[in-house]
Write a protein that holds these residues in place. Sequence first.
Motif, PDB file in Angstrom:
ATOM      1  N   PRO A  23       0.562  -1.144  -0.135  1.00 23.33           N
ATOM      2  CA  PRO A  23      -0.118   0.401  -0.169  1.00 23.33           C
ATOM      3  C   PRO A  23       1.069   0.814   0.443  1.00 23.33           C
ATOM      4  O   PRO A  23       1.748   1.595   0.383  1.00 23.33           O
ATOM      5  CB  PRO A  23      -0.890  -0.026   1.581  1.00 23.33           C
ATOM      6  CG  PRO A  23       0.105  -0.859   2.294  1.00 23.33           C
ATOM      7  CD  PRO A  23       0.555  -2.145   1.342  1.00 23.33           C
ATOM      8  N   PRO A  24       0.404   2.624  -0.734  1.00 23.97           N
ATOM      9  CA  PRO A  24       0.825   3.789  -0.348  1.00 23.97           C
ATOM     10  C   PRO A  24       1.503   3.386   1.444  1.00 23.97           C
ATOM     11  O   PRO A  24       0.831   3.250   1.632  1.00 23.97           O
ATOM     12  CB  PRO A  24      -0.111   4.950   0.012  1.00 23.97           C
ATOM     13  CG  PRO A  24      -1.090   3.830  -1.051  1.00 23.97           C
ATOM     14  CD  PRO A  24      -1.396   2.708  -0.606  1.00 23.97           C
ATOM     15  N   PRO A  25       2.723   4.407   1.734  1.00 24.16           N
ATOM     16  CA  PRO A  25       2.813   4.840   3.296  1.00 24.16           C
ATOM     17  C   PRO A  25       1.609   5.249   4.251  1.00 24.16           C
ATOM     18  O   PRO A  25       1.164   4.910   5.486  1.00 24.16           O
ATOM     19  CB  PRO A  25       4.031   5.479   3.194  1.00 24.16           C
ATOM     20  CG  PRO A  25       3.951   5.517   1.580  1.00 24.16           C
ATOM     21  CD  PRO A  25       3.243   5.445   0.378  1.00 24.16           C
ATOM     22  N   TRP A  26       0.975   6.495   3.344  1.00 19.51           N
ATOM     23  CA  TRP A  26      -0.522   6.671   4.288  1.00 19.51           C
ATOM     24  C   TRP A  26      -1.404   5.799   4.467  1.00 19.51           C
ATOM     25  O   TRP A  26      -2.032   5.926   5.033  1.00 19.51           O
ATOM     26  CB  TRP A  26      -0.507   7.730   3.897  1.00 19.51           C
ATOM     27  CG  TRP A  26      -1.138   7.804   1.818  1.00 19.51           C
ATOM     28  CD1 TRP A  26      -2.043   8.225   1.809  1.00 19.51           C
ATOM     29  CD2 TRP A  26      -0.003   7.955   0.942  1.00 19.51           C
ATOM     30  NE1 TRP A  26      -2.099   7.859   0.395  1.00 19.51           N
ATOM     31  CE2 TRP A  26      -0.774   8.305   0.292  1.00 19.51           C
ATOM     32  CE3 TRP A  26       0.809   8.223   1.356  1.00 19.51           C
ATOM     33  CZ2 TRP A  26      -0.800   7.702  -1.601  1.00 19.51           C
ATOM     34  CZ3 TRP A  26       1.752   8.575  -0.417  1.00 19.51           C
ATOM     35  CH2 TRP A  26       0.594   8.357  -1.497  1.00 19.51           C
ATOM     36  N   ARG A  27      -1.457   4.645   3.611  1.00 14.47           N
ATOM     37  CA  ARG A  27      -2.332   3.193   4.035  1.00 14.47           C
ATOM     38  C   ARG A  27      -1.427   2.555   4.580  1.00 14.47           C
ATOM     39  O   ARG A  27      -2.679   1.240   3.827  1.00 14.47           O
ATOM     40  CB  ARG A  27      -2.746   3.765   2.391  1.00 14.47           C
ATOM     41  CG  ARG A  27      -3.830   4.803   2.175  1.00 14.47           C
ATOM     42  CD  ARG A  27      -4.884   4.646   3.064  1.00 14.47           C
ATOM     43  NE  ARG A  27      -5.945   4.690   3.590  1.00 14.47           N
ATOM     44  CZ  ARG A  27      -6.603   4.334   3.656  1.00 14.47           C
ATOM     45  NH1 ARG A  27      -7.021   5.546   4.885  1.00 14.47           N
ATOM     46  NH2 ARG A  27      -8.045   3.082   4.113  1.00 14.47           N
ATOM     47  N   ASP A  28      -0.682   2.410   4.816  1.00 15.22           N
ATOM     48  CA  ASP A  28      -0.710   1.403   5.776  1.00 15.22           C
ATOM     49  C   ASP A  28      -0.265   0.724   7.192  1.00 15.22           C
ATOM     50  O   ASP A  28       0.095   1.345   7.885  1.00 15.22           O
ATOM     51  CB  ASP A  28       1.593   1.313   5.298  1.00 15.22           C
ATOM     52  CG  ASP A  28       1.945  -0.612   5.871  1.00 15.22           C
ATOM     53  OD1 ASP A  28       1.597  -1.483   5.468  1.00 15.22           O
ATOM     54  OD2 ASP A  28       3.458  -0.128   5.897  1.00 15.22           O
ATOM     55  N   LEU A  75      -4.957   1.449  -4.053  1.00 17.04           N
ATOM     56  CA  LEU A  75      -4.782   2.793  -2.758  1.00 17.04           C
ATOM     57  C   LEU A  75      -5.455   2.694  -1.434  1.00 17.04           C
ATOM     58  O   LEU A  75      -5.831   3.384  -0.245  1.00 17.04           O
ATOM     59  CB  LEU A  75      -5.486   3.687  -3.579  1.00 17.04           C
ATOM     60  CG  LEU A  75      -4.459   3.687  -4.795  1.00 17.04           C
ATOM     61  CD1 LEU A  75      -5.386   5.251  -5.500  1.00 17.04           C
ATOM     62  CD2 LEU A  75      -3.807   5.091  -4.713  1.00 17.04           C
ATOM     63  N   ARG A  76      -6.231   1.281  -1.652  1.00 12.84           N
ATOM     64  CA  ARG A  76      -7.135   0.687  -0.262  1.00 12.84           C
ATOM     65  C   ARG A  76      -7.406   1.968   0.587  1.00 12.84           C
ATOM     66  O   ARG A  76      -7.475   2.628   1.178  1.00 12.84           O
ATOM     67  CB  ARG A  76      -5.437   0.523   0.529  1.00 12.84           C
ATOM     68  CG  ARG A  76      -5.069  -0.592   1.431  1.00 12.84           C
ATOM     69  CD  ARG A  76      -3.977  -0.981   0.258  1.00 12.84           C
ATOM     70  NE  ARG A  76      -2.944  -2.157  -0.394  1.00 12.84           N
ATOM     71  CZ  ARG A  76      -2.604  -2.652  -1.149  1.00 12.84           C
ATOM     72  NH1 ARG A  76      -2.203  -2.037  -2.146  1.00 12.84           N
ATOM     73  NH2 ARG A  76      -1.622  -4.115  -0.415  1.00 12.84           N
ATOM     74  N   ARG A  77      -8.840   2.158  -0.481  1.00 13.68           N
ATOM     75  CA  ARG A  77      -9.542   3.483  -0.295  1.00 13.68           C
ATOM     76  C   ARG A  77     -10.937   2.885  -0.877  1.00 13.68           C
ATOM     77  O   ARG A  77     -11.498   1.550  -1.502  1.00 13.68           O
ATOM     78  CB  ARG A  77      -9.386   4.506  -1.936  1.00 13.68           C
ATOM     79  CG  ARG A  77      -8.489   5.034  -1.174  1.00 13.68           C
ATOM     80  CD  ARG A  77      -8.453   6.491   0.577  1.00 13.68           C
ATOM     81  NE  ARG A  77      -7.283   6.562   0.308  1.00 13.68           N
ATOM     82  CZ  ARG A  77      -6.562   7.618   1.490  1.00 13.68           C
ATOM     83  NH1 ARG A  77      -8.344   7.768   2.632  1.00 13.68           N
ATOM     84  NH2 ARG A  77      -6.422   8.412   1.605  1.00 13.68           N
ATOM     85  N   CYS A 242      -7.018  -3.337  11.722  1.00 14.27           N
ATOM     86  CA  CYS A 242      -6.973  -3.636  10.179  1.00 14.27           C
ATOM     87  C   CYS A 242      -5.276  -4.006   9.775  1.00 14.27           C
ATOM     88  O   CYS A 242      -4.499  -3.034  10.335  1.00 14.27           O
ATOM     89  CB  CYS A 242      -7.363  -3.311   9.151  1.00 14.27           C
ATOM     90  SG  CYS A 242      -6.824  -2.027   8.371  1.00 14.27           S
ATOM     91  N   ARG A 243      -5.281  -4.867   9.074  1.00 13.45           N
ATOM     92  CA  ARG A 243      -3.373  -5.207   8.704  1.00 13.45           C
ATOM     93  C   ARG A 243      -3.610  -4.940   7.292  1.00 13.45           C
ATOM     94  O   ARG A 243      -2.832  -4.052   6.869  1.00 13.45           O
ATOM     95  CB  ARG A 243      -3.010  -6.607   9.058  1.00 13.45           C
ATOM     96  CG  ARG A 243      -1.863  -6.687   8.312  1.00 13.45           C
ATOM     97  CD  ARG A 243      -1.106  -8.361   8.275  1.00 13.45           C
ATOM     98  NE  ARG A 243      -0.636  -8.447   9.771  1.00 13.45           N
ATOM     99  CZ  ARG A 243       0.266  -8.394  10.497  1.00 13.45           C
ATOM    100  NH1 ARG A 243       1.351  -8.311   9.293  1.00 13.45           N
ATOM    101  NH2 ARG A 243       0.741  -8.229  11.548  1.00 13.45           N
ATOM    102  N   ALA A 244      -4.370  -5.840   6.426  1.00 15.70           N
ATOM    103  CA  ALA A 244      -4.678  -5.051   5.135  1.00 15.70           C
ATOM    104  C   ALA A 244      -5.993  -4.694   5.368  1.00 15.70           C
ATOM    105  O   ALA A 244      -7.028  -5.064   5.520  1.00 15.70           O
ATOM    106  CB  ALA A 244      -5.643  -6.425   4.345  1.00 15.70           C
TER     107      ALA A 244
END
Length: 352
Positions: A23-28, A75-77, A242-244
Amino acid sequence: MSDWLIYRGAGAPHDGIEQLPPPPPWRDFDGGPPVAPPAALDHASERRLGVQRREASYHRPGETERELVNAALYLRRPLLVTGAPGSGKSTLAHSVAYELGLGRVLNWSIVSRSSLRDGLYEYDAIGRLQDLQIARAAQPQPGPGPAEGRPRTPDEPGGGIGRYIRLGPLGTALLPAAKPRVLLVDELDKSDIDLPNDLLNVLEEGEFRIPELERLAGSAPEVPVLSDDGGQVTVRDGRVRCRAFPFIVLTSNGERDFPAPLLRRCIHLNIPTPDKERLADMVRAHFGESAAADYEPLIDRFLDREPGDVRAVDQLLNAIHLTQKAGWADEDEEETRRRLTAELLRPLDRTR
């Protein structure tokens, strides 16, 4: 087909989720340790995708749909899906879960009374109090004399506070799973004015707290609770993280506008009204390969509408099923078939 697509929209299961980049660092997110994988796809998905699971291949999303689904995965959005009733918004979540092998779809159906707490967890405080009172009443009453050795009233009968807490669909989706869970938040536009704003922090941080367990973190740092899947999971220190990040599909029929902060956190996909080709695929998925040709007049009649008329695909499927099962073959029954078909395909926004 482009190599970057994890979800291909082909309706055939594969292990492409293993190739999803970090993921992007801000969504890790760093929740853990990972919980057990979810149960396999359930009957709800089979109903959505077709009577036979192989027929999921008929639900072919368009290029824009595939690309935006993959953008949400990368993007984990959350994916905010808008469109007319019956355009396939909810089915998209089941299609992703089936193709990527992500297990049972968690379903949170929104009504006007829905609150963020409903999606995260339920705490049965009344049930806990009643059980405690029953357990105390069952204890032998102390007699006169020294208190030493008398039976002690139990503090927490039946396995502790965890048996009175059940994670909701959103809460279960935020458990630290190794692979993203699929969560369908259906008809978000039916909620009251506060829920979209209440979701902001949870969707951004990927975590939530359970105050009833936080207060016990010193004496009971690990508490087993029930998940929306029906099994037990362990909550540590009263926090779920969460993790993922889950693949979240928020659906809307366009009955209201959403606040800009929510829109900023989502990928927006608008599904157009199904054309004849897509309707034919849906009919094949539910009624078999030859059904699209057999019922082409009904499909054409469904598409023949006045500007502004609203019809849902469910109406077409209902008309085909009734025609198929009723067996109207005689000339005397033709009028019945014609009349009932007209009623079933009546535009939803038109009064009698």
